[in-house]
Design an enzyme around this catalytic site. Structure first.
Site, short mmCIF file in Angstrom:
data_model
loop_
_atom_site.label_atom_id
_atom_site.label_comp_id
_atom_site.label_asym_id
_atom_site.label_seq_id
_atom_site.Cartn_x
_atom_site.Cartn_y
_atom_site.Cartn_z
CG HIS A 46 26.37 2.33 -5.14
ND1 HIS A 46 26.06 3.68 -5.21
CD2 HIS A 46 26.78 2.11 -3.86
CE1 HIS A 46 26.27 4.24 -4.02
NE2 HIS A 46 26.70 3.30 -3.19
CD GLU A 68 24.86 4.82 -8.25
OE1 GLU A 68 25.67 4.08 -7.73
OE2 GLU A 68 24.82 6.05 -8.05
CG ASN A 412 35.46 -16.47 -39.50
OD1 ASN A 412 35.39 -16.35 -40.70
ND2 ASN A 412 36.46 -15.99 -38.77
#
Length: 678
Positions: A46, A68, A412
């Site tokens: 918000h 929201e 990796n």
């Protein structure tokens, strides 16, 4: 409205809120019923929406607005958290981070987010959530118990009904203690204390007084109102030592009908009666919220200002050293007392200023749980991430640079280190692979380790490639250890990958990682065990610091050895020096260690001919478990010095980490013992 002047503030706060959303979304996946986490995410989304709308960044505003909306439905119990929602919000975070980064680079922060907006809209309408699997199906297997069978009075029944309406579940819990338990009352108290932060206990059998006195068999019962799942509550109770089992039953089956018969209870009293349970829950949520936001009690200071302050303070430290030298030569009590006081105060100031530049490495580590989650899904692997030492502090400049090398090493390990579940099962390993990210201080350095329990690095493959590339001969290869062979994967252009992966390629690009870490003054090493996994270890300096050193003299030159690396100083008779493989060694507490002369290493010219020495002054330094003795001419004393880099003109000098200015104006080189210990 002219917003340019607020851009830096917007960027800082946006990153903070994105970090809060990021931290909490993964927590929500683990605890989908905890509405306080949803509230936390909602607040940040918000705020971000409001800020971006004010600043004119519409794409950020529209995306956060849709996020929201979904969060609002969750916190109002109109939507259940599921993997689709979590995935969509995580994609949203990634988009938002990209847009904020784009803005910080001077761009407009625009991005095509229509697909994601459409996805969030579908979730909002319930079109997606209904077809996806819920992550945790709460309490499906929890038995129910008829509330009429319990001896609850009207007061307690009213609380149950009101709590149910508030979204809390009433549970009847039977806790059985182990047969060996002696202090039954104390164990029961520990159970109550553990549950207090998760709900409200409205009834116990036997009474609380009897339980506290231990006047019960091996089990006792309690009725709990909570917003947490039965699994969570069971786990909490069974964590208390000497608790054998917790049996949990839901009170919801007939509660409604029973309560309908109790409607004669006055509404005023209901409001008063329910208050404790609700207030308790609200307090818990408030406490959690306060705990999560307590870290925001800070002010922002531009990093350049802190750098300027540190540079000025370094001058103060040098002047302090000069004053200390002057006060020793002038026999004046007032001057000495003033200098001593100044030393104490400046020492405290020094700690504070350095602390300002130090930030916990969790800022970097925080991004990895989300990354591991995504990689696990992409590669169909099960991977748990354990983070140790996230509070380890590191200089801000290093923190800013270390993120990318770590990302590469972790990708990796996940891609080529940890095997797929079928393969792990075949080798007698648990299906879930483990990745440990560890940070810790050692001496004047910070170490970061990436450890996986995967297949390790294939020696034969790397060795063949190294020979093929002309890096070593077959004869040389036979003399090298597995770790030394594994280090070749960090050579430029070295790759053993059978096919190119878009996740990573062990060997491809690791030379870039190595170069980056070395450019920060650090080192990277590899330990590997075939079939058991690998550890990539990164050693980094603290860069800017005022360090405690031992000043030593070699001929007419003065060197500073960091105290953090010194084990002991020794005066060694000449006849105690031995030879091993043609090298000078000494017996140090029953252990044979090599000794080297600083004069030889740094080619210090002999200024005067000295009589044949009978004793040698030796500084024993360490690097991990390895020790080395440094031969010097004399010990001068302990001193705090300002570490200054040698600058681009001199570049890197072997075994020298920087220089400093002493109180008498002399320049002393600061030794890097890690380079001297082999």
């Amino acid at each position: 409205m002219e917003t340019e002047q607020y851009l830096d503030m917007f960027l800082d706060e946006s990153r903070e809120h994105l970090q809060i959303i990021n931290d909490n979304i993964l927590q929500l996946e683990k605890e989908p019923e905890d509405i306080s986490i949803v509230n936390e995410i909602f607040r940040s989304a918000h705020t971000l929406k409001g800020m971006s709308a004010t600043m004119g960044f519409e794409d950020i505003a529209s995306l956060t607005h849709k996020m929201e909306n979904v969060l609002d439905l969750i916190r109002n119990h109109q939507l259940t958290v599921n993997s689709e929602i979590i995935d969509s919000i995580i994609v949203g975070i990634e988009y938002l981070e990209e847009m904020v980064q784009s803005i910080s680079e001077g761009n407009d922060g625009k991005k095509d987010v229509t697909t994601l907006l459409s996805r969030l809209e579908q979730i909002e309408k319930g079109e997606v959530a209904a077809t996806t699997e819920t992550i945790i199906i709460p309490d499906q297997q929890v038995n129910t118990v008829d509330v009429e069978k319990l001896d609850l009075d009207e007061f307690q029944l009213t609380i149950l009904k009101q709590a149910k309406e508030q979204g809390f579940e009433p549970y009847q819990i039977s806790v059985e203690l182990s047969d060996e338990c002696i202090l039954k009352g104390a164990r029961a108290y520990m159970v109550f204390e553990a549950l207090e932060s998760h709900g409200e206990i409205i009834q116990t059998t036997p009474t609380v007084e009897e339980i506290e006195d231990g006047n019960f068999g091996q089990s006792f019962q309690l009725t709990l109102l909570t917003g947490d799942s039965s699994n969570t509550i069971k786990e909490i109770i069974e964590k208390v030592s000497e608790v054998k089992e917790a049996n949990i039953q839901l009170l919801s089956k007939t509660l409604g009908s029973v309560e309908s018969e109790k409607e004669s209870i006055k509404k005023d009293n209901e409001a008063v009666d329910i208050q404790p349970a609700v207030v308790k829950k609200e307090e818990n949520s408030k406490n959690k919220s306060e705990k999560r936001t307590s870290s925001s009690r800070t002010i922002r200071v531009n990093l350049e200002k802190i750098d300027d302050l540190l540079n000025l303070f370094e001058e103060v430290v040098i002047d302090r050293s000069r004053l200390e030298v002057i006060s020793e030569t002038i026999d004046d009590i007032d001057l000495k007392e003033t200098v001593e006081h100044m030393s104490r105060v400046s020492s405290d100031m020094q700690s504070l200023i350095l602390a300002m530049r130090m930030v916990p490495i969790e800022q970097v580590f925080n991004r990895f749980p989300r990354m591991i989650r995504g990689l696990s899904k992409d590669l169909n692997k099960q991977i748990s991430l354990e983070i140790i030492g996230a509070d380890t502090e590191l200089d801000r400049t290093v923190i800013d640079e270390i993120g990318d090398p770590l990302v590469h090493l972790i990708r990796n390990s996940v891609d080529h280190g940890i095997e797929i579940p079928e393969e792990r099962r075949k080798h007698g390993k648990p299906e879930e692979g483990k990745l440990v990210l560890r940070a810790f201080h050692s001496g004047n350095h910070v170490f970061i380790e990436i450890e996986d329990d995967g297949a390790g690095i294939n020696r034969d493959k790397v060795q063949s490639k190294a020979i093929e590339n002309g890096l070593i001969t077959e004869q040389e290869a036979e003399l090298l250890t597995d770790d030394q062979i594994a280090a070749f994967i960090m050579s430029s252009g070295f790759s053993t990958a059978d096919k190119v992966s878009d996740i990573s390629g062990r060997g491809v690009g690791l030379d870039v990682v190595k170069s980056k870490i070395e450019s920060l003054g650090g080192q990277v090493s590899i330990e590997t065990n075939a079939g058991q996994g690998s550890i990539f270890s990164i050693q980094l300096p603290l860069t800017l610091s005022i360090i405690a050193t031992l000043l030593v003299s070699v001929q007419k030159e003065t060197y500073a050895v960091p105290l953090s690396s010194i084990i002991e100083t020794v005066v060694l008779p000449k006849n105690k020096i031995m030879l091993a493989h043609g090298k000078e060694v000494m017996d140090f507490r029953g252990k044979v260690i090599p000794i080297v002369s600083l004069a030889s290493i740094f080619n210090v010219p002999a200024m005067e001919k000295k009589p044949d020495q009978q004793n040698y002054a030796i500084v024993v330094v360490k690097k991990g478990e390895k020790l080395t003795g440094l031969i010097v001419d004399a010990f001068i004393g302990q001193k705090e010095v300002v570490l200054k880099s040698l600058g681009n003109y001199l570049g890197e000098v072997f075994a020298i980490s920087g220089a400093t200015i002493l109180g008498d104006g002399e320049v002393a080189l600061i030794i890097d013992p890690n380079a001297l210990v082999k």
